[in-house]
Structures are given as structure tokens and as C-alpha cells.
Design an enzyme around this catalytic site. Structure first.
Site, PDB file in Angstrom:
ATOM      1  N   CYS A 105     -23.309  23.263  54.337  1.00 21.02           N
ATOM      2  CA  CYS A 105     -24.497  23.155  53.481  1.00 21.02           C
ATOM      3  C   CYS A 105     -24.538  24.225  52.390  1.00 21.02           C
ATOM      4  CB  CYS A 105     -25.761  23.237  54.322  1.00 21.02           C
ATOM      5  SG  CYS A 105     -25.772  22.057  55.676  1.00 21.02           S
ATOM      6  N   HIS A 144     -31.993  25.632  50.497  1.00 19.57           N
ATOM      7  CA  HIS A 144     -31.394  24.487  51.174  1.00 19.57           C
ATOM      8  C   HIS A 144     -32.487  23.753  51.954  1.00 19.57           C
ATOM      9  CE1 HIS A 144     -28.909  21.945  53.466  1.00 19.57           C
ATOM     10  NE2 HIS A 144     -28.963  22.639  54.582  1.00 19.57           N
ATOM     11  N   ASN A 165     -32.119  16.342  54.880  1.00 15.74           N
ATOM     12  CA  ASN A 165     -31.077  17.348  54.622  1.00 15.74           C
ATOM     13  C   ASN A 165     -29.769  16.649  54.235  1.00 15.74           C
ATOM     14  OD1 ASN A 165     -29.045  19.254  54.836  1.00 15.74           O
ATOM     15  ND2 ASN A 165     -29.651  20.003  56.846  1.00 15.74           N
TER      16      ASN A 165
HETATM   17  N1  ACO Z   1     -38.217  13.091  68.586  1.00 13.58           N
HETATM   18  C1  ACO Z   1     -38.876  13.361  69.718  1.00 13.58           C
HETATM   19  N2  ACO Z   1     -38.525  14.360  70.559  1.00 13.58           N
HETATM   20  C2  ACO Z   1     -37.476  15.113  70.203  1.00 13.58           C
HETATM   21  C3  ACO Z   1     -36.743  14.893  69.003  1.00 13.58           C
HETATM   22  C4  ACO Z   1     -37.162  13.826  68.196  1.00 13.58           C
HETATM   23  N3  ACO Z   1     -36.538  13.524  67.031  1.00 13.58           N
HETATM   24  N4  ACO Z   1     -35.754  15.816  68.918  1.00 13.58           N
HETATM   25  C5  ACO Z   1     -35.851  16.588  70.013  1.00 13.58           C
HETATM   26  N5  ACO Z   1     -36.868  16.154  70.794  1.00 13.58           N
HETATM   27  C6  ACO Z   1     -37.336  16.701  72.070  1.00 13.58           C
HETATM   28  C7  ACO Z   1     -36.174  17.271  72.845  1.00 13.58           C
HETATM   29  O1  ACO Z   1     -35.499  16.255  73.586  1.00 13.58           O
HETATM   30  C8  ACO Z   1     -36.887  18.244  73.755  1.00 13.58           C
HETATM   31  O2  ACO Z   1     -37.447  17.531  74.833  1.00 13.58           O
HETATM   32  P1  ACO Z   1     -37.304  18.091  76.329  1.00 13.58           P
HETATM   33  O3  ACO Z   1     -38.018  19.402  76.312  1.00 13.58           O
HETATM   34  O4  ACO Z   1     -37.970  17.020  77.120  1.00 13.58           O
HETATM   35  O5  ACO Z   1     -35.835  18.228  76.556  1.00 13.58           O
HETATM   36  C9  ACO Z   1     -38.027  18.750  72.888  1.00 13.58           C
HETATM   37  O6  ACO Z   1     -38.200  17.782  71.846  1.00 13.58           O
HETATM   38  C10 ACO Z   1     -37.752  20.101  72.270  1.00 13.58           C
HETATM   39  O7  ACO Z   1     -36.432  20.090  71.720  1.00 13.58           O
HETATM   40  P2  ACO Z   1     -35.880  21.282  70.916  1.00 13.58           P
HETATM   41  O8  ACO Z   1     -34.509  20.955  70.443  1.00 13.58           O
HETATM   42  O9  ACO Z   1     -36.045  22.541  71.737  1.00 13.58           O
HETATM   43  O10 ACO Z   1     -36.901  21.279  69.689  1.00 13.58           O
HETATM   44  P3  ACO Z   1     -37.154  22.377  68.635  1.00 13.58           P
HETATM   45  O11 ACO Z   1     -38.548  22.788  68.717  1.00 13.58           O
HETATM   46  O12 ACO Z   1     -36.083  23.418  68.627  1.00 13.58           O
HETATM   47  O13 ACO Z   1     -36.986  21.533  67.298  1.00 13.58           O
HETATM   48  C11 ACO Z   1     -35.385  21.233  65.549  1.00 13.58           C
HETATM   49  C12 ACO Z   1     -35.733  20.944  66.979  1.00 13.58           C
HETATM   50  C13 ACO Z   1     -36.437  20.566  64.656  1.00 13.58           C
HETATM   51  C14 ACO Z   1     -34.032  20.649  65.234  1.00 13.58           C
HETATM   52  C15 ACO Z   1     -35.413  22.763  65.356  1.00 13.58           C
HETATM   53  O14 ACO Z   1     -34.649  23.425  66.328  1.00 13.58           O
HETATM   54  C16 ACO Z   1     -34.894  23.131  64.030  1.00 13.58           C
HETATM   55  O15 ACO Z   1     -35.514  22.896  63.024  1.00 13.58           O
HETATM   56  N6  ACO Z   1     -33.731  23.791  63.969  1.00 13.58           N
HETATM   57  C17 ACO Z   1     -33.094  24.124  62.738  1.00 13.58           C
HETATM   58  C18 ACO Z   1     -31.904  23.289  62.600  1.00 13.58           C
HETATM   59  C19 ACO Z   1     -31.833  22.547  61.312  1.00 13.58           C
HETATM   60  O16 ACO Z   1     -32.731  22.497  60.515  1.00 13.58           O
HETATM   61  N7  ACO Z   1     -30.704  21.964  61.131  1.00 13.58           N
HETATM   62  C20 ACO Z   1     -30.460  21.222  59.975  1.00 13.58           C
HETATM   63  C21 ACO Z   1     -29.029  20.862  59.924  1.00 13.58           C
HETATM   64  S1  ACO Z   1     -28.009  22.205  59.856  1.00 13.58           S
HETATM   65  C22 ACO Z   1     -28.074  22.896  58.384  1.00 13.58           C
HETATM   66  O17 ACO Z   1     -28.447  22.326  57.430  1.00 13.58           O
HETATM   67  C23 ACO Z   1     -27.617  24.257  58.334  1.00 13.58           C
END
Ligand code: ACO
Length: 315
Positions: A108, A242, A272
Site C-alpha cells: 500500500c 492511505h 482500500n
Molecule cells: N463482520 C462481522 N463480524 C466480523 C467481521 C465482519 N466483516 N470481521 C470480523 N468480525 C468479527 C470477528 O470474527 C470477531 O468475532 P469473534 O470475537 O466472535 O471471533 C470480532 O468481529 C472481532 O474481530 P477482530 O478481528 O478482533 O476485530 P477488530 O476490532 O480488530 O476489527 C479490523 C477488525 C476492522 C480489520 C481492525 O483490526 C482493523 O481496522 N485493522 C487494521 C487493518 C486494516 O485496516 N487493514 C487494511 C488492509 S492492510 C493495509 O492497507 C495496510
């Protein structure tokens, strides 16, 4: 160098959170507050190389230049249908250029790394006019039954034409190897001699680790590039980040203690699109007339690797 032209292209298919909820155990109520994404543009019948060529043509038109005037083409791309030849050569043929071409894969952060390569070649006296194209289809990297990843991404291509000037004021790059946090692995063609076990794994992401890295790396890259130029965040007019997650953008904004108006976004209806995010956002801001002559613009991106970077320029 200076930015003399910009262009961008998005696939026509728009996929909303509600459409994802038709086949995934997810909802707009989960996705939007946690990511800032409402809908994304997803490749259907388009070819990524055609989108890249179109974005490049728009940037050339905008700069009032022809492809024959280019000295270098840099393409940032993580994956596309071709393993070889490189996408930059396909773009070269599509626009009718004859200059050398180079592909980079800096995830990215690719646009910032491409800017750095262009600027370094320019300062070495090797090029005058450079085309950067970021073309990405991350929706082809994720497992579409994995709600943790596929909801985050969209596809697109963004291009920029750089010409002689003194508008890029500084660039700061950093890398920190953490290969288990964000990765995709594919198998290669079999041979009669391969004895090791090989696996094909769609994009995997440790979301919370990526989140922490992104905020820390981007805040530090931006601070460094501003400090090197003797200015602070208060002196900056626009911060283009980004578009990975609105909460990451807000956390960086809080760190810099700057108002929301300085942070244009398009994540809500784009998602993204990896390295394409930065040039697409730049193109959209420019066409909306957001930048005024002399404005200070900081851009920062972060991605798998981990790699990150920030660039400061004067409009
Ligand atoms: N819909 C519903 N539930 C979901 C979803 C979804 N799309 N995705 C995850 N969950 C659930 C999980 O299964 C989990 O359930 P569980 O507790 O029963 O197992 C729960 O939600 C929490 O999951 P986490 O992964 O811990 O959720 P988190 O609060 O960390 O949010 C997210 C996830 C949004 C991806 C967050 O970690 C984040 O924003 N991370 C940054 C990563 C990013 O932005 N990456 C982009 C691509 S990489 C880049 O560009 C560099």
C-alpha cells in the site's frame, strides 16, 4: 519534481455492505463503524491493465503531455493477472511510450516509494518527465468467504505525471519486517524436482497488529518529514493518508492534533485499493479544487512488509 497531471479510474461495479451481507455473516452495522467503508468499486469484467492505461492517459492529458515525452514509467502493483511481463511495460505499450519501465511492489506504500525513485532519478539528472501509475486489484487477493478481510478492499488505478520543478520538499521511508502480519502466498508451477511442501493462502491479516503499526509508522514518518523541513503539522494544509481504515486515519489525526478538514477521505465509497489509494485521492482532491497554489500537502501510506513512507510537497 512537481506534479503536473493526475488521473484515476475505478471499476464500474459498486458493492455495498448490504450486498456483502447477502452472502457473508456481516452487516453494515459492523463494517461501517469499524472501518469507515460503506461501499467499494470491485473489478468484474475490467482488466486491471486497461484501467492502468486509462488512468495514465488521463494524467498525461491533464499535464498536456504526450507519452513520447516521458523518460521513465514506474508502476506500483502487488498482483495482477500477469506474472511477466511487468505491468509498466504493458502500460508503456498502451499509451505509446518508448522510455524505460519499472514495476515495484511496496504494497500500500507503493506510491510514496515510486515518488522517491522518480525524485532520486531526477536529482541524479537522469530523467525529466516521469509517469507513476498505481494499479491494484486487492479484491482478487482475499478469500470472499472471509468476512475479516474481503470487506475492507476495493480496486482502482491512479496515475501522476511528474515534471521538472521544486515542489516535492521531502520524502521519508521506513520498513520493519513483520511478514506474518499481512501476507498472501501462492504456489508456483510444479517441477519434477520440488520436494518441499507448498501452499496457496489468500490474504491473511492480523488486523489489530496492522492497525497499531499503521498509526505508529505513519505518525513517525510524517513527523520526520515535517521536522526535516523545519515545519510542524500546524503549517500543513492537507494530509492525504492511505485509505485503509477511518479509525487509523482518525488516530493519526489525533496524534498530529489537527482538525478533520485537513484530512480528505474517500474510504467511505472506495474502500482500500492498496497503493492506488494515494494517487486516486490526490486526483479527486485536485479535480474538486481543494488544493490552492502554495498549499503544503503531506501524504503518507503504510502496508504489508511492513513498509511505510511520507512525502511533503507544495502545491
Ligand atoms: N463482520 C462481522 N463480524 C466480523 C467481521 C465482519 N466483516 N470481521 C470480523 N468480525 C468479527 C470477528 O470474527 C470477531 O468475532 P469473534 O470475537 O466472535 O471471533 C470480532 O468481529 C472481532 O474481530 P477482530 O478481528 O478482533 O476485530 P477488530 O476490532 O480488530 O476489527 C479490523 C477488525 C476492522 C480489520 C481492525 O483490526 C482493523 O481496522 N485493522 C487494521 C487493518 C486494516 O485496516 N487493514 C487494511 C488492509 S492492510 C493495509 O492497507 C495496510
Amino acid at each position: 519534481m512537481k506534479i503536473s497531471g493526475t488521473g484515476s479510474v475505478l471499476p464500474k461495479k459498486v458493492v455495498t455492505n448490504d450486498m456483502l451481507a447477502e452472502f457473508l455473516d456481516t452487516s453494515d452495522e459492523w463494517i461501517y463503524p469499524r472501518t469507515g467503508v460503506k461501499s467499494r468499486h470491485v473489478i468484474s469484467d475490467e482488466k486491471l491493465e486497461d484501467m492502468a492505461i486509462e488512468a495514465a492517459k488521463k494524467a498525461l492529458d491533464d499535464a498536456g503531455m504526450t507519452a513520447s515525452e516521458l523518460d521513465f514509467i514506474i508502476c506500483s502493483n502487488v498482483v495482477n493477472e500477469y506474472i511477466t511481463p511487468q505491468l509498466s511495460c504493458i502500460i508503456q505499450g498502451g499509451i505509446g511510450a518508448t522510455c524505460p519501465c519499472l514495476d515495484i511492489n511496496c504494497a500500500c506504500a507503493g506510491f510514496i516509494y515510486a515518488l522517491d525513485i522518480a525524485e532520486s532519478h531526477y536529482k541524479a539528472g537522469r530523467v525529466k518527465n516521469v509517469l507513476i501509475v498505481c494499479a491494484e486489484e486487492p479484491t482478487r487477493m482475499t478469500d470472499w468467504s472471509d468476512r475479516r478481510t474481503c470487506v475492507l478492499f476495493g480496486d482502482g488505478a491512479g496515475a501522476v505525471v511528474l515534471t521538472p520543478g521544486d515542489n516535492i520538499k521531502g520524502i521519508s521511508l521506513s520498513s520493519a519486517s513483520a511478514t506474518d502480519k499481512l501476507y498472501q502466498i501462492r504456489t508456483l508451477q510444479p517441477t519434477p524436482y520440488i520436494t518441499k511442501e507448498e501452499v496457496d493462502i489468500p490474504l491473511q491479516m492480523k488486523g489489530q497488529d496492522v492497525f497499531k503499526f499503521a498509526v505508529k509508522a505513519s505518525s513517525s514518518d510524517i513527523t520526520k518529514v515535517l521536522k526535516e523541513n523545519g515545519i510542524t503539522a500546524d503549517d500543513v494544509d492537507h494530509v492525504l493518508l492511505h485509505q485503509a481504515n477511518i479509525r487509523i486515519i482518525n488516530a493519526i489525526r489525533d496524534y498530529l492534533e489537527q482538525p478533520a478538514e485537513k484530512f480528505p477521505t474517500n474510504i467511505e465509497d472506495h474502500g482500500n485499493s492498496s497503493s492506488s489509494c494515494c494517487p486516486i485521492l490526490l486526483d479527486e482532491c485536485r479535480r474538486k479544487g481543494i488544493f490552492k497554489k502554495g498549499d503544503k500537502v503531506v501524504m503518507s501510506a503504510f502496508g504489508a512488509g511492513f513498509v511505510s513512507g511520507a512525502a511533503l510537497f507544495e502545491w
